[in-house]
Scaffold this motif. Structure first.
Motif, mmCIF file in Angstrom:
data_model
loop_
_atom_site.group_PDB
_atom_site.id
_atom_site.type_symbol
_atom_site.label_atom_id
_atom_site.label_comp_id
_atom_site.label_asym_id
_atom_site.label_seq_id
_atom_site.Cartn_x
_atom_site.Cartn_y
_atom_site.Cartn_z
ATOM 1 N N MET A 1 -15.448 5.490 20.717
ATOM 2 C CA MET A 1 -16.551 4.550 20.518
ATOM 3 C C MET A 1 -17.545 5.140 19.503
ATOM 4 S SD MET A 1 -15.933 1.954 22.541
ATOM 5 C CE MET A 1 -17.439 1.079 22.946
ATOM 6 N N ALA A 2 -18.104 4.269 18.673
ATOM 7 C CA ALA A 2 -19.108 4.668 17.696
ATOM 8 C C ALA A 2 -20.467 4.125 18.111
ATOM 9 C CB ALA A 2 -18.729 4.148 16.309
ATOM 10 N N LEU A 3 -21.520 4.716 17.569
ATOM 11 C CA LEU A 3 -22.877 4.282 17.874
ATOM 12 C C LEU A 3 -23.423 3.500 16.685
ATOM 13 C CD1 LEU A 3 -25.102 4.495 20.047
ATOM 14 C CD2 LEU A 3 -26.008 6.449 18.775
ATOM 15 N N LEU A 4 -23.789 2.244 16.939
ATOM 16 C CA LEU A 4 -24.358 1.390 15.899
ATOM 17 C C LEU A 4 -25.847 1.219 16.158
ATOM 18 C CD1 LEU A 4 -24.073 -0.554 13.469
ATOM 19 C CD2 LEU A 4 -23.590 -2.380 15.109
ATOM 20 N N SER A 5 -26.668 1.677 15.203
ATOM 21 C CA SER A 5 -28.119 1.504 15.304
ATOM 22 C C SER A 5 -28.514 0.275 14.487
ATOM 23 C CB SER A 5 -28.853 2.738 14.768
ATOM 24 O OG SER A 5 -28.496 3.891 15.529
ATOM 25 N N VAL A 6 -29.274 -0.616 15.130
ATOM 26 C CA VAL A 6 -29.672 -1.865 14.492
ATOM 27 C C VAL A 6 -31.200 -1.925 14.438
ATOM 28 C CG1 VAL A 6 -29.579 -4.380 14.581
ATOM 29 C CG2 VAL A 6 -27.623 -3.030 15.365
ATOM 30 N N TYR A 7 -31.731 -2.065 13.233
ATOM 31 C CA TYR A 7 -33.167 -2.205 13.039
ATOM 32 C C TYR A 7 -33.427 -3.632 12.576
ATOM 33 C CZ TYR A 7 -32.763 2.850 13.116
ATOM 34 O OH TYR A 7 -32.476 4.141 13.496
ATOM 35 N N GLY B 1 -26.619 3.436 6.426
ATOM 36 C CA GLY B 1 -25.720 4.570 6.251
ATOM 37 C C GLY B 1 -24.716 4.630 7.379
ATOM 38 N N GLY B 2 -23.720 5.499 7.181
ATOM 39 C CA GLY B 2 -22.739 5.693 8.240
ATOM 40 C C GLY B 2 -21.306 5.583 7.751
ATOM 41 N N ASP B 3 -20.400 5.719 8.675
ATOM 42 C CA ASP B 3 -18.965 5.696 8.375
ATOM 43 C C ASP B 3 -18.452 4.270 8.579
ATOM 44 O OD1 ASP B 3 -16.373 6.348 7.888
ATOM 45 O OD2 ASP B 3 -16.076 7.573 9.682
ATOM 46 N N GLY C 1 -17.194 4.796 12.338
ATOM 47 C CA GLY C 1 -17.900 5.874 13.028
ATOM 48 C C GLY C 1 -19.344 5.456 13.221
ATOM 49 N N ASP C 2 -20.215 6.389 13.579
ATOM 50 C CA ASP C 2 -21.629 6.055 13.767
ATOM 51 C C ASP C 2 -22.203 5.454 12.487
ATOM 52 O OD1 ASP C 2 -21.278 7.164 16.225
ATOM 53 O OD2 ASP C 2 -22.497 8.956 15.870
ATOM 54 N N ALA C 3 -23.039 4.432 12.641
ATOM 55 C CA ALA C 3 -23.602 3.749 11.480
ATOM 56 C C ALA C 3 -24.951 3.142 11.842
ATOM 57 C CB ALA C 3 -22.654 2.659 10.976
ATOM 58 N N ALA C 4 -25.725 2.790 10.809
ATOM 59 C CA ALA C 4 -27.030 2.152 11.008
ATOM 60 C C ALA C 4 -27.172 1.007 10.019
ATOM 61 C CB ALA C 4 -28.161 3.161 10.813
#
Length: 536
Positions: free
Chosen positions: A1-7, A53-55, A86-89
């Motif tokens: 699992m990847a972490l997605l940050s949403v602003y 940014g992110g993968d 991968g982790d992304a924002a």
């Protein structure tokens, strides 16, 4: 699992996302959705976000067509084309309006089988699983045998009470209230369909006319309230051993309330008593009756339905387990939605609470409640009687000291005990009625409230599930909807279940003298018992 940050303009969020899933697909499972009108093909260009940014995946041809060089240089992407590796924002400047409808996770859906190119007009079909707490919808292209999209959301009839009897009483007491309950369920189904047409096809009104069939499965009470027929019969225990007619008095007038001008709208008739057509759909989706005898199925919810296949006869029953498994009726309970604690793990001297979509904990759904009780029992914090071994604060026992909504109370544990005892007693009674024992059971399908998140070992340790080998126990999410989809693609409609109904034998537990004793026997928190024997 990847972490997605949403602003976003609505707030900042962090979600756990399966790798390979598009940003749009990931956010469709949450309360923060992107704007969309093309089903994820990239044609509409409405789902523009900015990659911080992110993968992630590289831009697709659809993005080169819809986004200019300056936009791409600034990091703009189409959410439906951008896949998480991968982790992304990301930044979401213009989120879609809030909707109570979310997509069903793809891993919960079964592959569709069959298509009908000969369906020339009104090729769309709608499958509906009408539950006490939730409604699940799928819109299918019957010509291609393709699922266009799915949705699930809360049944708004819940405003009249989590318990089905409260809703039935409300309908009987006042004809206007009965009409309102029917309108609530009908309106929810229509809104879900419109949401799919708007976001996944891009047109609503013209596509409503392309729907040729709507097939609805559900428990008996929900079907009776939707059609306005059968509610009174359900409130009389004398009718719990017989078939309940849930067909509208005036089918043409009833269909006129739906905005599907060319659709055949078919509520699939229940088996009898409180055993509904959703159980038939479960059995079809799992193939329970296609194999040898000794196969058992649980559809766990406010009204838990059980089926036992002995090789020739499908023995069925239902039991009012209460709403605890659905995340209601407990202090910090909630449905299996973002923010719900669905799993708890012990780490050294503390606990780790896992939540749906990785959001901050808002409360417990059913599987999280099972974990909570099992862990407290294992650590000696709870006695097998369900009482705390030592006094706890009035707010309950916190699994996360910093979050009051991670607390479980004595009343919560009592509600859980009653629900699990009713379920365990019903399984044992159904086996007895069929002249079978647990040694003859080789398969147990668990459907309903827990989806795929139930910890089988924890469920066994507290007596919710029998101590069968793990390979014998299967978790099936959204089986009722899957069975309804099968019927829709068969072109037989409700008749798809007729052969199965002919093999069914209904058991009314209220008429079985031994059931109450079995219920009391199962109340303690321990592995399931059969007679005086603990099943290990």
């Amino acid at each position: 699992m990847a972490l997605l940050s949403v602003y976003s303009t609505r707030g900042n969020y962090r979600f756990e996302v399966a790798e390979g899933r598009s940003v749009r697909e990931a956010l469709d499972l949450t309360d923060v959705r992107v704007r969309a009108a093309c089903g994820g093909t990239g044609v509409c260009g409405a789902c523009v976000i900015r990659l911080i940014g992110g993968d992630v995946s590289s831009p697709t041809p659809a993005e080169y067509l819809k986004l200019g060089p300056e936009q791409r240089t600034a990091g703009h992407r189409l959410a439906c084309q951008l896949r998480i590796k991968g982790d992304a924002a990301i930044r979401l400047e213009r989120p879609a309006r809030f909707s109570p409808w979310k997509s069903i996770p793809p891993e919960n859906l079964q592959p569709l089988v069959g298509c009908h190119p000969d369906v020339q007009s009104q090729p769309l079909g709608v499958a509906v699983d009408l539950g006490t707490t939730h409604i699940r919808i799928a819109v299918l292209d019957r010509q291609q045998g393709r699922c266009i999209a799915t949705r699930y959301g809360r049944n708004p009839q819940g405003d009249f009470g989590a318990d089905v009897l409260n809703r039935l009483e409300a309908a009987r007491a006042c004809p206007k209230r009965a009409a309102e309950l029917a309108k609530l369920a009908r309106g929810a189904i229509v809104r879900a369909v419109r949401d799919i047409l708007a976001r996944d096809i891009g047109e609503v009104t013209p596509m409503l006319a392309e729907i040729g069939q709507v097939l609805i499965v559900g428990n008996t009470a929900m079907l009776a309230l939707l059609t306005g027929h059968g509610s009174d019969l359900l409130l009389d225990p004398a009718n719990w051993q017989q078939s309940i007619d849930c067909r509208p008095h005036d089918l043409a007038a009833w269909r006129a309330h739906w905005p599907f001008p060319h659709a055949e709208i078919l509520p699939v008739q229940p088996i009898g008593g409180f055993v509904g057509s959703d159980l038939l759909a479960d059995v079809r989706a799992t193939g329970l009756s296609d194999g040898p005898g000794g196969a058992l199925l649980l559809d766990i919810g406010t009204n838990t339905e059980i089926a036992l296949w002995d090789g020739k006869i499908l023995h069925v029953t239902s039991v009012a387990g209460g709403p605890a498994f659905e995340g209601t009726g407990i202090r910090h309970g909630m449905p299996a939605e973002p923010g719900a604690i669905f799993r708890i793990r012990q780490e050294a001297a503390s606990y780790r609470c896992e939540t749906i979509a990785g959001e901050p904990a808002k409360g417990f759904c059913g599987s999280g409640l099972v974990d909570a009780v099992a862990l407290l029992l294992d650590q000696g914090v709870l006695k097998p009687s369900g009482r705390f071994a030592a006094p706890v604060a009035t707010e309950g026992y916190r699994f996360d000291p910093t979050n009051g909504r991670s607390a479980i109370t004595s009343a919560d544990i009592d509600a859980f005990q009653r629900a699990k005892a009713a379920t365990a007693a019903a399984m044992n009674q159904l086996l007895a009625q069929a002249g079978m024992g647990w040694g003859e059971v080789h398969r147990l399908c668990v459907c309903g409230a827990f989806g795929r998140t139930l910890d089988i070992e924890h469920a066994q340790s507290v007596g919710l599930l029998p101590s069968l080998p793990h390979g014998a126990i299967e978790l099936h999410a959204d089986a009722g909807l899957a069975g309804c989809e099968q019927a829709l693609l068969s072109l037989q409609g409700a008749d798809y279940f007729n052969e199965l109904i002919a093999k069914t034998r209904l058991v009314n537990l209220s008429r079985v003298a031994d059931y109450e004793d079995r219920y009391i026997e199962q109340l303690r928190l321990r592995p399931m018992v059969s007679g005086s024997t603990v099943l290990l």
